[in-house]
Design an enzyme around this catalytic site. Sequence first.
Site, PDB file in Angstrom:
ATOM      1  N   THR A 155       0.844  -1.207   0.000  1.00  0.00           N
ATOM      2  CA  THR A 155       0.000   0.000   0.000  1.00  0.00           C
ATOM      3  C   THR A 155       0.877   1.255   0.000  1.00  0.00           C
ATOM      4  OG1 THR A 155      -1.493  -1.294   1.408  1.00  0.00           O
ATOM      5  CG2 THR A 155      -2.055   1.020   1.050  1.00  0.00           C
ATOM      6  N   GLU A 214      10.850   0.886  10.266  1.00  0.00           N
ATOM      7  CA  GLU A 214       9.607   1.672  10.198  1.00  0.00           C
ATOM      8  C   GLU A 214       9.362   2.419  11.507  1.00  0.00           C
ATOM      9  OE1 GLU A 214       7.096  -0.977   6.985  1.00  0.00           O
ATOM     10  OE2 GLU A 214       7.010  -1.541   9.081  1.00  0.00           O
ATOM     11  N   GLY A 244       4.814  -4.902  10.379  1.00  0.00           N
ATOM     12  CA  GLY A 244       5.898  -5.883  10.290  1.00  0.00           C
ATOM     13  C   GLY A 244       5.578  -7.056   9.403  1.00  0.00           C
ATOM     14  N   GLY A 245       4.448  -6.973   8.675  1.00  0.00           N
ATOM     15  CA  GLY A 245       4.121  -8.050   7.744  1.00  0.00           C
ATOM     16  C   GLY A 245       5.208  -8.261   6.705  1.00  0.00           C
TER      17      GLY A 245
HETATM   18  C1  5RP Z   1       6.084  -3.951   6.549  1.00  0.00           C
HETATM   19  C2  5RP Z   1       4.850  -3.337   7.066  1.00  0.00           C
HETATM   20  C3  5RP Z   1       3.780  -3.005   6.078  1.00  0.00           C
HETATM   21  O1  5RP Z   1       3.549  -1.636   6.106  1.00  0.00           O
HETATM   22  C4  5RP Z   1       2.551  -3.775   6.453  1.00  0.00           C
HETATM   23  O2  5RP Z   1       2.882  -5.147   6.462  1.00  0.00           O
HETATM   24  C5  5RP Z   1       1.411  -3.519   5.471  1.00  0.00           C
HETATM   25  O3  5RP Z   1       1.750  -4.019   4.219  1.00  0.00           O
HETATM   26  P1  5RP Z   1       0.692  -4.097   3.038  1.00  0.00           P
HETATM   27  O4  5RP Z   1       0.311  -2.693   2.702  1.00  0.00           O
HETATM   28  O5  5RP Z   1       1.428  -4.808   1.933  1.00  0.00           O
HETATM   29  O6  5RP Z   1      -0.484  -4.906   3.535  1.00  0.00           O
HETATM   30  O7  5RP Z   1       4.672  -3.110   8.231  1.00  0.00           O
HETATM   31  O8  5RP Z   1       6.947  -4.331   7.587  1.00  0.00           O
END
Ligand code: 5RP
Length: 246
Positions: free
Chosen positions: A44, A120, A112-113
């Site tokens: 995103t 971050e 953290g996904g």
């Molecule tokens: C990465 C993150 C991302 O911002 C979070 O995982 C959201 O990712 P996405 O927009 O692909 O769902 O924290 O460490």
Amino acid sequence: MSRSGGTADDPGDPQLAAKKEAGAAAADRFVRSGMRLGLGSGSTAIWAVHRIAELLDAGKLTDIAGVPTSPATEELANQLGVPLTTLDEYPRLDVDIDGADEVSPDLDLIKGGGGAHLREMVVAQASDHLVIVVDDTKLVPALGATHALPVEVLPMAERPEREFLESLGASVVKRTTPDRGVFLTAQGNPILDAAFGPIANPAALKLRLDERAGILAVGLFIGYRPTVLVASADGAQRVRTLSPAS
Ligand code: 5RP
């Protein structure tokens, strides 16, 4: 290639369309010429980087520089021609635009996904204003409801920290890459994904985890008071704004 790359709409994938809409809206609404920015990570936040590149190309933005929160975002910004800087050069940033895995009603977050939550968090703490961009699948009644909590650990401390997380009631899985290799963060550390289910007191859990020497970063963002831009995946609404209670 233009700085903006391809940003054609994808009517066939409403969730992707929502992510693009939220990311672009954050750049349109919050980025101004002369700002120093945090550039977040994930599917995103990258659309904010694309939009910033488009605005630079169109001459509608000038004198922008961003601190990337991951190697992937750094690579994207370089491809699109978005100028980069560091926290050594600019220890305070105006606006940080990032994604989230979960957003609670209090606007606390699980992140953290993508495994980038340590950087971050550093960038969010360096920023005057945190803007979070999500599609509406990320709104949850309680943190932990849909996602495990990402916990970056020192390699030598993996076992004791796993056992500590389990002693708190979590089911713990060591993160792997899509080809089943060990996932390592940009710092070279593994991640333990700790599934707690809905977390009754995220602030208290964060304090307990932060006391552990082998735990380097917990993906709980508590009390950051972000502005959250939410795009609906069903296309019913435009981007709506959730602001912290005053
Ligand atoms: C990465 C993150 C991302 O911002 C979070 O995982 C959201 O990712 P996405 O927009 O692909 O769902 O924290 O460490």
